[in-house]
Write an enzyme that holds these catalytic residues in place. Structure first.
Site, PDB file in Angstrom:
ATOM      1  N   GLU A   1       0.880  -1.334   0.049  1.00 56.91           N
ATOM      2  CA  GLU A   1       0.022  -0.130   0.069  1.00 56.91           C
ATOM      3  C   GLU A   1       0.797   1.237   0.038  1.00 56.91           C
ATOM      4  OE1 GLU A   1      -2.869  -0.359   3.319  1.00 56.91           O
ATOM      5  OE2 GLU A   1      -3.802  -2.312   2.151  1.00 56.91           O
TER       6      GLU A   1
ATOM      7  N   ASN B   1       2.406  -4.990  -3.237  1.00 56.66           N
ATOM      8  CA  ASN B   1       0.891  -5.372  -3.119  1.00 56.66           C
ATOM      9  C   ASN B   1      -0.017  -4.044  -2.814  1.00 56.66           C
ATOM     10  OD1 ASN B   1      -1.107  -7.675  -2.400  1.00 56.66           O
ATOM     11  ND2 ASN B   1      -0.740  -7.064  -0.077  1.00 56.66           N
TER      12      ASN B   1
ATOM     13  N   HIS C   1     -10.215  -6.547  -2.421  1.00 61.85           N
ATOM     14  CA  HIS C   1     -11.049  -6.152  -1.488  1.00 61.85           C
ATOM     15  C   HIS C   1     -12.024  -5.376  -2.168  1.00 61.85           C
ATOM     16  CE1 HIS C   1      -8.900  -7.592   1.768  1.00 61.85           C
ATOM     17  NE2 HIS C   1      -7.826  -6.825   1.572  1.00 61.85           N
TER      18      HIS C   1
ATOM     19  N   GLU D   1      -5.780 -10.796  -1.568  1.00 58.16           N
ATOM     20  CA  GLU D   1      -6.701 -10.906  -0.115  1.00 58.16           C
ATOM     21  C   GLU D   1      -8.340 -10.587  -0.572  1.00 58.16           C
ATOM     22  OE1 GLU D   1      -5.253  -7.419   2.127  1.00 58.16           O
ATOM     23  OE2 GLU D   1      -3.088  -7.829   1.728  1.00 58.16           O
TER      24      GLU D   1
HETATM   25  C1  XIL Z   1      -6.097  -6.555   8.325  1.00 55.29           C
HETATM   26  C2  XIL Z   1      -6.500  -7.586   9.198  1.00 55.29           C
HETATM   27  O1  XIL Z   1      -7.427  -8.545   8.621  1.00 55.29           O
HETATM   28  C3  XIL Z   1      -7.053  -7.228  10.819  1.00 55.29           C
HETATM   29  O2  XIL Z   1      -7.142  -8.450  11.490  1.00 55.29           O
HETATM   30  C4  XIL Z   1      -6.222  -6.251  11.221  1.00 55.29           C
HETATM   31  O3  XIL Z   1      -6.719  -5.762  12.434  1.00 55.29           O
HETATM   32  C5  XIL Z   1      -5.833  -5.055  10.074  1.00 55.29           C
HETATM   33  O4  XIL Z   1      -5.496  -5.650   8.910  1.00 55.29           O
HETATM   34  N1  XIL Z   1      -5.040  -5.062   3.806  1.00 55.29           N
HETATM   35  C6  XIL Z   1      -3.781  -5.737   4.119  1.00 55.29           C
HETATM   36  C7  XIL Z   1      -4.054  -6.588   5.222  1.00 55.29           C
HETATM   37  O5  XIL Z   1      -2.967  -5.661   3.417  1.00 55.29           O
HETATM   38  O6  XIL Z   1      -2.993  -6.762   6.086  1.00 55.29           O
HETATM   39  C8  XIL Z   1      -5.391  -6.031   6.089  1.00 55.29           C
HETATM   40  O7  XIL Z   1      -5.757  -7.185   7.172  1.00 55.29           O
HETATM   41  C9  XIL Z   1      -6.525  -5.779   5.363  1.00 55.29           C
HETATM   42  C10 XIL Z   1      -6.097  -5.035   4.263  1.00 55.29           C
END
Ligand code: XIL
Length: 338
Positions: free
Chosen positions: A155, A196, A232, A261
């Protein structure tokens, strides 16, 4: 990839010949577990705590997936919340599980502005650079040979394609990215190394920024192997435009892609129509990855609505996973594995 296709075919054939009982699939799930239906790695984020405490959670994970990504256990804030005090327990447990069950591991994540201990953010530039180098080297070396792919940086861009204002960018400049890839490669030369991000499924200013950076880094000989597309999504916002074209342009410059993810949020409560839309989004993500050369992995951010980050972070949304709270496969699962 080529080495994996025969294994999957053989296993699927064996499953068919022996009958589904060989896989102990519950009646409600498809006859062949998801992992055996594809020549892509198919994974889920996993939490060490549930892996240890919930037998049914562990069983479905083991049955359906062949890659695991630690959900929080490899983040800086977990492994070294206090300077010099390491806690590898969760990460070790997940890597051990993966080794025992012949699953690959996606390491997540070495450098991220979030879940970053305050002590790191407070360091002056020269010390930050040394500490960052130590962090990357220590963590990658610890799991050398056991991680298929690392999310090296996570990110780093804003939605408009500008650099995110993080301590790393502020204090070290854009060059921190090339540095961390080189350090990670030196620590485990066989691990695939990824950048990522989220909202880079389609073609837009943010994915353009990733594309341009990857092109530049490759030209400079920086050891970057792939682009992780988080995936997401929410059924409220439409499916991202030009997803396949985006995957294809990365293949064209010689890098892998992975959906790292995936989850698809639903405004609660879910109903049949919303679940059908969710299934269509999951199906499009999955099919696009299979349609495009070099998309090597499809990983979901958790597999059960029993444990998902979504309700905590997106009020009013939920039910984002392939399996419901009781580990029954949802329409989205059957979109991937009819
Ligand atoms: C999230 C986890 O799922 C949670 O449990 C935590 O509190 C916060 O992080 N993008 C990512 C992940 O790269 O690491 C994140 O995971 C979700 C968004």
């Amino acid at each position: 990839m080529s080495g994996r296709i025969p294994k999957k075919r053989v296993l699927a054939t064996v499953a068919a010949v022996m009958g589904i009982a060989a896989w102990q699939a519950p009646a409600a799930s498809a006859s062949v577990p998801l992992q055996y239906t594809t020549n892509r790695y198919v994974g889920s984020a996993v939490a060490a705590a549930y892996l240890a405490s919930e037998t049914d959670y562990r069983a479905v994970l083991t049955r359906e997936f062949d890659n695991v990504t630690p959900e929080n256990e490899m983040k800086w804030g977990t492994i070294e919340a206090v300077r010099g005090q390491y806690d590898w327990s969760g990460a070790d447990a997940i890597v051990q599980y993966a080794q025992t069950h012949h699953k690959t591991v996606r390491g997540h994540t070495l450098v991220w502005h979030s879940q970053l201990p305050d002590w790191v953010g407070a360091l002056p530039a020269d010390e930050l650079r040394r500490v960052l180098r130590d962090h990357v080297t220590t963590e990658v070396k610890r799991y050398k040979g056991k991680i298929r792919a690392w999310d090296v940086v996570n990110e780093i861009f804003n939605e408009d394609g500008t650099w995110r204002d993080t301590v790393f960018h502020q204090k070290l400049g854009e060059g921190f990215v090339a540095d961390v890839f080189r350090w990670a490669h030196a620590a485990d030369p066989h691990a695939k190394l990824y950048i990522n991000d989220y909202n880079i499924e389609g073609i837009n200013p943010k994915s353009d920024a990733v594309y341009n950076l990857v092109k530049t880094l490759r030209r400079q000989g920086v050891p970057i192997s792939g682009v992780g597309i988080q995936g997401h999504l929410s059924i409220q916002y439409g499916f991202p435009g030009q997803y396949r074209e985006n995957l294809a342009r990365f293949a064209k410059i010689g890098v892998e892609t992975a959906v790292t993810e995936a989850d698809v949020r639903i405004p609660t409560p879910p109903d049949a129509a919303k679940l059908a839309t969710q299934a269509s989004y999951f199906g499009q993500l999955w099919d696009g990855c299979h349609a495009v050369r070099k998309c090597v992995e499809f990983t979901t951010w958790g597999f059960t609505d029993r444990h998902s980050w979504v309700p905590d972070v997106f009020p009013g949304e939920g039910a984002a996973c392939l399996f419901d709270e009781n580990l029954r496969p949802k329409p989205a699962y059957f979109a991937l594995n009819p």
